[in-house]
Scaffold this active site. Structure first.
Site, mmCIF file in Angstrom:
data_model
loop_
_atom_site.group_PDB
_atom_site.id
_atom_site.type_symbol
_atom_site.label_atom_id
_atom_site.label_comp_id
_atom_site.label_asym_id
_atom_site.label_seq_id
_atom_site.Cartn_x
_atom_site.Cartn_y
_atom_site.Cartn_z
ATOM 1 N N ASN A 239 37.264 51.517 36.943
ATOM 2 C CA ASN A 239 38.455 52.320 36.635
ATOM 3 C C ASN A 239 39.228 51.756 35.472
ATOM 4 O O ASN A 239 39.229 50.550 35.214
ATOM 5 C CB ASN A 239 39.342 52.449 37.891
ATOM 6 C CG ASN A 239 40.397 51.359 37.982
ATOM 7 O OD1 ASN A 239 41.440 51.434 37.326
ATOM 8 N ND2 ASN A 239 40.112 50.339 38.770
ATOM 9 N N VAL B 291 42.623 53.040 35.074
ATOM 10 C CA VAL B 291 43.778 53.873 35.389
ATOM 11 C C VAL B 291 44.961 53.519 34.487
ATOM 12 O O VAL B 291 45.710 54.397 34.042
ATOM 13 C CB VAL B 291 44.133 53.712 36.893
ATOM 14 C CG1 VAL B 291 45.456 54.371 37.215
ATOM 15 C CG2 VAL B 291 43.030 54.312 37.754
ATOM 16 N N CYS C 284 47.929 41.866 34.317
ATOM 17 C CA CYS C 284 48.458 42.747 33.270
ATOM 18 C C CYS C 284 48.322 42.071 31.903
ATOM 19 O O CYS C 284 48.474 40.856 31.793
ATOM 20 C CB CYS C 284 49.936 43.035 33.535
ATOM 21 S SG CYS C 284 50.231 43.758 35.137
ATOM 22 N N LYS D 2 48.609 37.439 42.695
ATOM 23 C CA LYS D 2 47.297 38.097 42.768
ATOM 24 C C LYS D 2 46.450 37.673 41.570
ATOM 25 O O LYS D 2 46.786 37.980 40.422
ATOM 26 C CB LYS D 2 47.463 39.613 42.798
ATOM 27 C CG LYS D 2 46.109 40.308 42.899
ATOM 28 C CD LYS D 2 46.246 41.714 43.312
ATOM 29 C CE LYS D 2 44.896 42.376 43.463
ATOM 30 N NZ LYS D 2 45.022 43.770 43.830
ATOM 31 N N ASN E 255 41.598 40.577 41.857
ATOM 32 C CA ASN E 255 41.758 41.896 41.248
ATOM 33 C C ASN E 255 40.379 42.368 40.751
ATOM 34 O O ASN E 255 39.368 41.731 41.058
ATOM 35 C CB ASN E 255 42.777 41.804 40.099
ATOM 36 C CG ASN E 255 43.592 43.075 39.958
ATOM 37 O OD1 ASN E 255 43.018 44.174 39.953
ATOM 38 N ND2 ASN E 255 44.889 42.952 39.865
ATOM 39 N N THR E 256 40.338 43.433 40.004
ATOM 40 C CA THR E 256 39.033 43.985 39.602
ATOM 41 C C THR E 256 38.336 43.107 38.554
ATOM 42 O O THR E 256 38.983 42.355 37.819
ATOM 43 C CB THR E 256 39.201 45.404 39.026
ATOM 44 O OG1 THR E 256 40.182 45.357 37.996
ATOM 45 C CG2 THR E 256 39.632 46.389 40.088
ATOM 46 N N GLY F 217 38.142 42.465 47.624
ATOM 47 C CA GLY F 217 37.057 42.817 46.714
ATOM 48 C C GLY F 217 35.842 43.298 47.473
ATOM 49 O O GLY F 217 35.037 42.511 47.970
HETATM 50 C C1 FMN Z 1 41.943 52.963 41.379
HETATM 51 C C2 FMN Z 1 42.415 51.551 41.520
HETATM 52 C C3 FMN Z 1 43.751 51.238 41.259
HETATM 53 C C4 FMN Z 1 44.200 49.925 41.390
HETATM 54 N N1 FMN Z 1 45.520 49.650 41.135
HETATM 55 C C5 FMN Z 1 45.975 48.362 41.271
HETATM 56 C C6 FMN Z 1 47.338 48.068 41.053
HETATM 57 O O1 FMN Z 1 48.183 48.928 40.783
HETATM 58 N N2 FMN Z 1 47.721 46.759 41.163
HETATM 59 C C7 FMN Z 1 46.838 45.742 41.523
HETATM 60 O O2 FMN Z 1 47.244 44.579 41.634
HETATM 61 N N3 FMN Z 1 45.544 46.032 41.777
HETATM 62 C C8 FMN Z 1 45.093 47.305 41.664
HETATM 63 N N4 FMN Z 1 43.784 47.582 41.938
HETATM 64 C C9 FMN Z 1 42.880 46.504 42.389
HETATM 65 C C10 FMN Z 1 42.737 46.488 43.919
HETATM 66 O O3 FMN Z 1 43.974 46.240 44.556
HETATM 67 C C11 FMN Z 1 41.723 45.413 44.368
HETATM 68 O O4 FMN Z 1 42.194 44.142 43.992
HETATM 69 C C12 FMN Z 1 40.347 45.623 43.749
HETATM 70 O O5 FMN Z 1 40.036 46.988 43.640
HETATM 71 C C13 FMN Z 1 39.244 44.938 44.557
HETATM 72 O O6 FMN Z 1 39.262 45.370 45.904
HETATM 73 P P1 FMN Z 1 38.351 46.615 46.451
HETATM 74 O O7 FMN Z 1 36.957 46.360 45.984
HETATM 75 O O8 FMN Z 1 38.515 46.556 47.926
HETATM 76 O O9 FMN Z 1 38.925 47.843 45.838
HETATM 77 C C14 FMN Z 1 43.306 48.888 41.799
HETATM 78 C C15 FMN Z 1 41.972 49.217 42.068
HETATM 79 C C16 FMN Z 1 41.516 50.524 41.933
HETATM 80 C C17 FMN Z 1 40.076 50.824 42.239
#
Ligand code: FMN
Length: 323
Positions: free
Chosen positions: A79, A81, A140, A175, A202-203, A253
Protein backbone atom coordinates in the site's frame (compact mmCIF):
# COMPACT_ATOMS: atom_id res chain seq x y z
CA UNK A 1 -24.33 -12.15 18.60
CA UNK A 2 -22.19 -10.01 20.93
CA UNK A 3 -20.37 -11.90 23.68
CA UNK A 4 -21.94 -11.34 27.10
CA UNK A 5 -20.00 -9.53 29.80
CA UNK A 6 -19.91 -12.80 31.79
CA UNK A 7 -18.25 -14.53 28.85
CA UNK A 8 -15.82 -11.65 28.56
CA UNK A 9 -14.80 -11.92 32.19
CA UNK A 10 -14.25 -15.63 31.64
CA UNK A 11 -11.75 -14.67 28.92
CA UNK A 12 -10.14 -12.25 31.38
CA UNK A 13 -9.55 -15.06 33.83
CA UNK A 14 -8.16 -17.50 31.30
CA UNK A 15 -4.48 -16.71 31.02
CA UNK A 16 -4.92 -14.27 28.15
CA UNK A 17 -4.54 -11.07 30.20
CA UNK A 18 -1.60 -8.84 29.37
CA UNK A 19 -0.06 -6.32 31.73
CA UNK A 20 1.91 -3.79 29.72
CA UNK A 21 2.86 -1.98 32.92
CA UNK A 22 0.95 1.16 32.03
CA UNK A 23 -2.13 -0.63 30.67
CA UNK A 24 -3.87 -3.93 31.39
CA UNK A 25 -5.43 -5.71 28.41
CA UNK A 26 -7.98 -8.48 28.71
CA UNK A 27 -6.31 -10.30 25.85
CA UNK A 28 -3.26 -9.76 23.59
CA UNK A 29 -5.07 -9.03 20.30
CA UNK A 30 -4.66 -5.37 19.32
CA UNK A 31 -6.26 -3.83 16.23
CA UNK A 32 -3.25 -2.35 14.37
CA UNK A 33 -3.11 1.27 13.22
CA UNK A 34 -4.66 2.15 9.87
CA UNK A 35 -6.94 -0.87 9.55
CA UNK A 36 -9.55 -0.06 12.17
CA UNK A 37 -11.73 3.03 11.93
CA UNK A 38 -14.47 4.11 14.32
CA UNK A 39 -16.88 2.72 11.73
CA UNK A 40 -15.35 -0.77 12.19
CA UNK A 41 -17.36 -0.86 15.41
CA UNK A 42 -20.56 -0.84 13.29
CA UNK A 43 -19.74 -4.22 11.77
CA UNK A 44 -17.86 -5.89 14.57
CA UNK A 45 -17.60 -5.95 18.34
CA UNK A 46 -14.37 -4.12 19.09
CA UNK A 47 -14.86 -4.77 22.79
CA UNK A 48 -13.65 -8.33 22.21
CA UNK A 49 -10.18 -7.04 21.34
CA UNK A 50 -7.49 -6.29 23.88
CA UNK A 51 -7.12 -2.77 22.46
CA UNK A 52 -7.27 -0.90 19.18
CA UNK A 53 -4.95 1.71 17.67
CA UNK A 54 -6.38 4.57 15.57
CA UNK A 55 -4.89 5.40 12.21
CA UNK A 56 -2.06 7.90 12.47
CA UNK A 57 -3.18 11.43 13.19
CA UNK A 58 -1.32 14.51 11.98
CA UNK A 59 -1.64 18.13 13.06
CA UNK A 60 -3.09 19.35 9.77
CA UNK A 61 -4.97 17.89 6.83
CA UNK A 62 -3.25 15.57 4.36
CA UNK A 63 -4.65 14.45 1.02
CA UNK A 64 -2.87 11.07 1.00
CA UNK A 65 -1.05 9.65 -2.02
CA UNK A 66 -2.15 9.42 -5.65
CA UNK A 67 -4.20 6.38 -6.77
CA UNK A 68 -3.70 3.40 -6.88
CA UNK A 69 -3.10 3.06 -3.20
CA UNK A 70 -3.11 -0.71 -2.84
CA UNK A 71 -2.06 -3.69 -4.89
CA UNK A 72 -2.10 -7.38 -4.02
CA UNK A 73 1.10 -9.41 -4.03
CA UNK A 74 1.33 -13.22 -3.73
CA UNK A 75 1.24 -13.25 0.07
CA UNK A 76 0.63 -9.71 1.13
CA UNK A 77 -0.72 -6.27 0.44
CA UNK A 78 1.41 -3.42 -0.90
CA UNK A 79 0.00 0.00 0.00
CA UNK A 80 0.90 3.61 -0.52
CA UNK A 81 -2.07 5.15 1.22
CA UNK A 82 0.03 8.09 2.39
CA UNK A 83 -2.16 8.43 5.52
CA UNK A 84 -4.81 10.95 4.45
CA UNK A 85 -5.98 12.92 7.46
CA UNK A 86 -8.50 15.61 8.35
CA UNK A 87 -6.28 17.10 11.04
CA UNK A 88 -6.14 16.83 14.81
CA UNK A 89 -9.01 19.23 15.52
CA UNK A 90 -11.36 17.06 13.44
CA UNK A 91 -10.08 14.00 15.28
CA UNK A 92 -10.66 15.60 18.68
CA UNK A 93 -14.13 17.00 17.88
CA UNK A 94 -15.63 14.34 15.63
CA UNK A 95 -13.76 11.03 15.85
CA UNK A 96 -12.68 10.79 19.46
CA UNK A 97 -16.21 11.07 20.93
CA UNK A 98 -17.07 7.96 18.84
CA UNK A 99 -13.86 6.11 19.69
CA UNK A 100 -14.65 6.49 23.38
CA UNK A 101 -17.46 3.95 22.95
CA UNK A 102 -15.24 1.28 21.40
CA UNK A 103 -15.49 -0.87 24.54
CA UNK A 104 -11.74 -1.53 24.70
CA UNK A 105 -8.71 0.68 25.37
CA UNK A 106 -7.99 2.96 22.40
CA UNK A 107 -4.43 4.02 21.59
CA UNK A 108 -4.00 7.12 19.42
CA UNK A 109 -1.30 6.93 16.76
CA UNK A 110 0.53 10.18 15.97
CA UNK A 111 2.77 11.16 13.09
CA UNK A 112 4.60 14.20 11.81
CA UNK A 113 6.66 15.70 9.05
CA UNK A 114 8.80 17.67 11.52
CA UNK A 115 9.89 16.93 15.09
CA UNK A 116 7.69 19.75 16.40
CA UNK A 117 4.59 18.17 14.79
CA UNK A 118 4.95 15.15 17.08
CA UNK A 119 5.49 17.33 20.15
CA UNK A 120 2.53 19.64 19.45
CA UNK A 121 0.25 16.66 18.76
CA UNK A 122 1.26 15.00 22.00
CA UNK A 123 0.41 18.14 23.92
CA UNK A 124 -2.92 18.55 22.13
CA UNK A 125 -3.97 14.93 22.81
CA UNK A 126 -2.75 14.91 26.40
CA UNK A 127 -5.95 16.58 27.54
CA UNK A 128 -8.28 14.12 25.75
CA UNK A 129 -10.12 11.94 28.25
CA UNK A 130 -9.64 8.15 28.13
CA UNK A 131 -6.76 7.93 25.67
CA UNK A 132 -5.01 4.67 26.68
CA UNK A 133 -1.63 5.65 25.21
CA UNK A 134 0.00 7.40 22.28
CA UNK A 135 1.66 5.28 19.60
CA UNK A 136 4.39 7.27 17.89
CA UNK A 137 4.57 6.33 14.23
CA UNK A 138 8.19 7.03 13.37
CA UNK A 139 7.88 5.53 9.90
CA UNK A 140 6.91 8.99 8.63
CA UNK A 141 9.30 10.77 6.24
CA UNK A 142 11.28 13.56 7.92
CA UNK A 143 11.04 16.59 5.60
CA UNK A 144 14.27 18.08 6.94
CA UNK A 145 16.15 14.83 6.17
CA UNK A 146 15.02 14.65 2.54
CA UNK A 147 12.23 12.18 3.26
CA UNK A 148 14.25 9.64 5.27
CA UNK A 149 12.04 7.98 7.90
CA UNK A 150 12.48 9.38 11.43
CA UNK A 151 12.66 5.78 12.55
CA UNK A 152 15.76 5.01 10.49
CA UNK A 153 18.14 7.08 12.63
CA UNK A 154 18.59 6.24 16.34
CA UNK A 155 19.31 9.90 17.21
CA UNK A 156 16.08 11.06 15.55
CA UNK A 157 14.14 8.29 17.30
CA UNK A 158 15.44 9.29 20.72
CA UNK A 159 14.67 12.95 19.96
CA UNK A 160 11.10 12.25 18.83
CA UNK A 161 10.29 9.95 21.74
CA UNK A 162 11.86 12.09 24.46
CA UNK A 163 10.20 15.23 23.04
CA UNK A 164 6.80 13.52 23.07
CA UNK A 165 7.40 12.30 26.64
CA UNK A 166 8.10 15.86 27.75
CA UNK A 167 4.77 17.11 26.37
CA UNK A 168 2.40 14.45 27.69
CA UNK A 169 1.76 12.29 30.73
CA UNK A 170 0.22 9.60 28.52
CA UNK A 171 2.15 6.34 28.08
CA UNK A 172 4.17 6.31 24.87
CA UNK A 173 4.57 3.35 22.50
CA UNK A 174 7.22 3.74 19.80
CA UNK A 175 6.27 1.95 16.58
CA UNK A 176 9.42 0.78 14.85
CA UNK A 177 10.08 0.51 11.15
CA UNK A 178 11.59 -2.75 9.87
CA UNK A 179 13.40 -0.84 7.12
CA UNK A 180 16.67 -0.55 9.03
CA UNK A 181 19.84 -2.59 9.34
CA UNK A 182 19.75 -3.23 13.09
CA UNK A 183 16.32 -2.81 14.64
CA UNK A 184 17.76 -3.44 18.13
CA UNK A 185 19.68 -0.14 17.90
CA UNK A 186 16.44 1.68 17.11
CA UNK A 187 14.65 -0.07 19.97
CA UNK A 188 17.39 0.98 22.39
CA UNK A 189 17.14 4.59 21.15
CA UNK A 190 13.38 4.56 21.79
CA UNK A 191 13.99 3.13 25.26
CA UNK A 192 16.59 5.83 25.96
CA UNK A 193 14.02 8.41 24.85
CA UNK A 194 11.65 7.13 27.53
CA UNK A 195 9.22 4.90 25.57
CA UNK A 196 6.97 2.75 27.78
CA UNK A 197 6.58 0.06 25.09
CA UNK A 198 7.57 -0.75 21.52
CA UNK A 199 5.55 -1.92 18.56
CA UNK A 200 7.42 -3.95 15.95
CA UNK A 201 6.87 -3.58 13.01
CA UNK A 202 5.38 -1.18 10.51
CA UNK A 203 5.21 -2.16 6.84
CA UNK A 204 8.23 -3.37 4.86
CA UNK A 205 9.24 -1.18 1.92
CA UNK A 206 8.50 -2.79 -1.44
CA UNK A 207 7.72 -2.16 -5.10
CA UNK A 208 5.41 -3.81 -7.63
CA UNK A 209 5.84 -2.96 -11.31
CA UNK A 210 3.69 -3.54 -14.39
CA UNK A 211 5.90 -4.62 -17.28
CA UNK A 212 3.21 -3.79 -19.89
CA UNK A 213 2.75 -0.17 -18.87
CA UNK A 214 6.30 0.06 -17.55
CA UNK A 215 5.09 1.81 -14.46
CA UNK A 216 4.41 1.22 -10.81
CA UNK A 217 1.26 -0.65 -9.85
CA UNK A 218 0.84 2.05 -7.19
CA UNK A 219 0.42 5.80 -7.50
CA UNK A 220 3.84 6.12 -5.93
CA UNK A 221 6.91 4.06 -6.73
CA UNK A 222 7.42 2.49 -3.34
CA UNK A 223 4.85 1.13 -0.94
CA UNK A 224 4.59 -0.71 2.35
CA UNK A 225 4.18 -4.49 2.35
CA UNK A 226 1.98 -6.08 5.01
CA UNK A 227 0.20 -9.39 5.59
CA UNK A 228 1.55 -12.97 5.79
CA UNK A 229 4.51 -12.19 3.50
CA UNK A 230 6.15 -10.14 6.25
CA UNK A 231 5.40 -12.37 9.24
CA UNK A 232 8.83 -14.07 9.38
CA UNK A 233 10.47 -10.63 9.18
CA UNK A 234 8.24 -9.32 11.97
CA UNK A 235 8.78 -12.37 14.19
CA UNK A 236 12.55 -12.01 13.77
CA UNK A 237 12.32 -8.27 14.53
CA UNK A 238 10.29 -8.93 17.68
CA UNK A 239 12.81 -11.52 18.84
CA UNK A 240 15.75 -9.14 18.28
CA UNK A 241 13.95 -6.26 20.03
CA UNK A 242 12.80 -8.42 22.95
CA UNK A 243 16.37 -9.68 23.42
CA UNK A 244 17.79 -6.16 23.52
CA UNK A 245 15.35 -4.13 25.64
CA UNK A 246 13.26 -4.70 28.73
CA UNK A 247 10.25 -2.87 27.32
CA UNK A 248 7.07 -4.77 26.43
CA UNK A 249 6.88 -5.41 22.69
CA UNK A 250 3.72 -5.44 20.58
CA UNK A 251 4.53 -7.82 17.72
CA UNK A 252 2.86 -6.80 14.46
CA UNK A 253 3.13 -8.08 10.90
CA UNK A 254 1.11 -10.73 9.14
CA UNK A 255 -0.69 -12.25 12.13
CA UNK A 256 -3.95 -13.75 10.92
CA UNK A 257 -4.61 -16.75 13.18
CA UNK A 258 -4.31 -17.64 16.87
CA UNK A 259 -1.26 -19.75 15.94
CA UNK A 260 0.40 -16.62 14.52
CA UNK A 261 -0.37 -14.68 17.70
CA UNK A 262 1.31 -17.37 19.80
CA UNK A 263 4.31 -17.42 17.45
CA UNK A 264 4.85 -13.72 18.24
CA UNK A 265 4.45 -14.39 21.97
CA UNK A 266 6.99 -17.22 21.78
CA UNK A 267 9.41 -14.78 20.13
CA UNK A 268 8.95 -12.45 23.12
CA UNK A 269 5.92 -10.28 22.31
CA UNK A 270 3.70 -9.11 25.16
CA UNK A 271 0.78 -8.46 22.79
CA UNK A 272 0.12 -8.76 19.06
CA UNK A 273 -1.15 -6.24 16.53
CA UNK A 274 -3.43 -7.54 13.79
CA UNK A 275 -3.83 -5.35 10.72
CA UNK A 276 -4.22 -6.63 7.16
CA UNK A 277 -6.08 -9.77 8.31
CA UNK A 278 -9.08 -7.56 9.08
CA UNK A 279 -9.46 -6.90 5.34
CA UNK A 280 -10.04 -10.63 4.78
CA UNK A 281 -12.37 -11.14 7.72
CA UNK A 282 -13.13 -8.81 10.59
CA UNK A 283 -15.11 -11.64 12.20
CA UNK A 284 -12.04 -13.88 12.25
CA UNK A 285 -10.08 -11.17 14.07
CA UNK A 286 -12.93 -10.63 16.51
CA UNK A 287 -12.97 -14.38 17.28
CA UNK A 288 -9.21 -14.57 17.82
CA UNK A 289 -9.22 -14.09 21.61
CA UNK A 290 -11.70 -16.98 22.08
CA UNK A 291 -9.77 -19.15 19.61
CA UNK A 292 -6.54 -18.34 21.43
CA UNK A 293 -7.93 -19.61 24.70
CA UNK A 294 -8.80 -22.95 23.04
CA UNK A 295 -5.41 -23.14 21.33
CA UNK A 296 -3.55 -22.59 24.59
CA UNK A 297 -5.32 -25.49 26.23
CA UNK A 298 -4.82 -27.65 23.10
CA UNK A 299 -1.04 -27.19 23.26
CA UNK A 300 -1.02 -27.58 27.05
CA UNK A 301 0.10 -24.07 27.94
CA UNK A 302 -1.59 -22.39 30.90
CA UNK A 303 -0.98 -18.75 30.05
CA UNK A 304 0.73 -16.39 27.65
CA UNK A 305 3.29 -15.62 30.36
CA UNK A 306 4.25 -19.30 30.41
CA UNK A 307 4.87 -19.30 26.66
CA UNK A 308 6.62 -15.93 26.38
CA UNK A 309 10.37 -16.25 26.21
CA UNK A 310 10.25 -20.05 26.38
CA UNK A 311 11.84 -20.35 22.94
CA UNK A 312 14.25 -23.29 22.92
CA UNK A 313 17.51 -22.62 21.12
CA UNK A 314 18.66 -25.45 18.92
CA UNK A 315 22.28 -25.53 17.75
CA UNK A 316 21.16 -24.50 14.29
CA UNK A 317 18.89 -21.71 15.49
CA UNK A 318 21.86 -20.09 17.24
CA UNK A 319 23.30 -19.37 13.81
CA UNK A 320 20.90 -16.57 12.98
CA UNK A 321 22.86 -15.40 9.97
CA UNK A 322 22.94 -18.77 8.19
CA UNK A 323 21.53 -18.52 4.67
C1 FMN B 1 -3.84 0.04 4.51
C2 FMN B 1 -2.87 0.19 5.64
C3 FMN B 1 -2.84 1.38 6.37
C4 FMN B 1 -1.94 1.52 7.43
N1 FMN B 1 -1.94 2.70 8.14
C5 FMN B 1 -1.07 2.85 9.19
C6 FMN B 1 -1.08 4.04 9.95
O1 FMN B 1 -1.88 4.96 9.76
N2 FMN B 1 -0.16 4.14 10.96
C7 FMN B 1 0.73 3.12 11.28
O2 FMN B 1 1.52 3.26 12.22
N3 FMN B 1 0.71 1.96 10.58
C8 FMN B 1 -0.16 1.80 9.55
N4 FMN B 1 -0.18 0.62 8.86
C9 FMN B 1 0.72 -0.48 9.26
C10 FMN B 1 0.00 -1.50 10.16
O3 FMN B 1 -0.44 -0.92 11.36
C11 FMN B 1 0.93 -2.69 10.49
O4 FMN B 1 2.04 -2.22 11.22
C12 FMN B 1 1.44 -3.40 9.24
O5 FMN B 1 0.45 -3.44 8.24
C13 FMN B 1 1.89 -4.83 9.54
O6 FMN B 1 0.85 -5.57 10.16
P1 FMN B 1 -0.21 -6.49 9.31
O7 FMN B 1 0.61 -7.36 8.41
O8 FMN B 1 -0.94 -7.24 10.36
O9 FMN B 1 -1.06 -5.54 8.55
C14 FMN B 1 -1.06 0.46 7.79
C15 FMN B 1 -1.11 -0.73 7.05
C16 FMN B 1 -2.00 -0.88 5.99
C17 FMN B 1 -2.01 -2.18 5.24
Amino acid sequence: MPESSAARSAVAASGLEVDLGFLKLRNPVIGASGLFGVETGNVSDLSRLGAVVTKTQFLGTRPGNALHRMTETPAGLLNSVGIPCLGVEHFVDVEWPLWRHAGCPVVVSIGGERFEDYFDLAERLDALPEVAALEVNISCPNQAAGGLEFGADPRDVERVVSGVRRRTLLPVIAKLTPNVTRIADIALAAEAGGAHALCAVNTVLGMALDIRTQSSRLGSLRGGLSGPAIRPIAVRAVWEVAQSTRLPVIGTGGAESPEDVLEFVLAGAAAVGVGTAVLYSVRQVERMPGDLRRLLSEIGVGSLDELRGSLRQSRLSQDVTAG
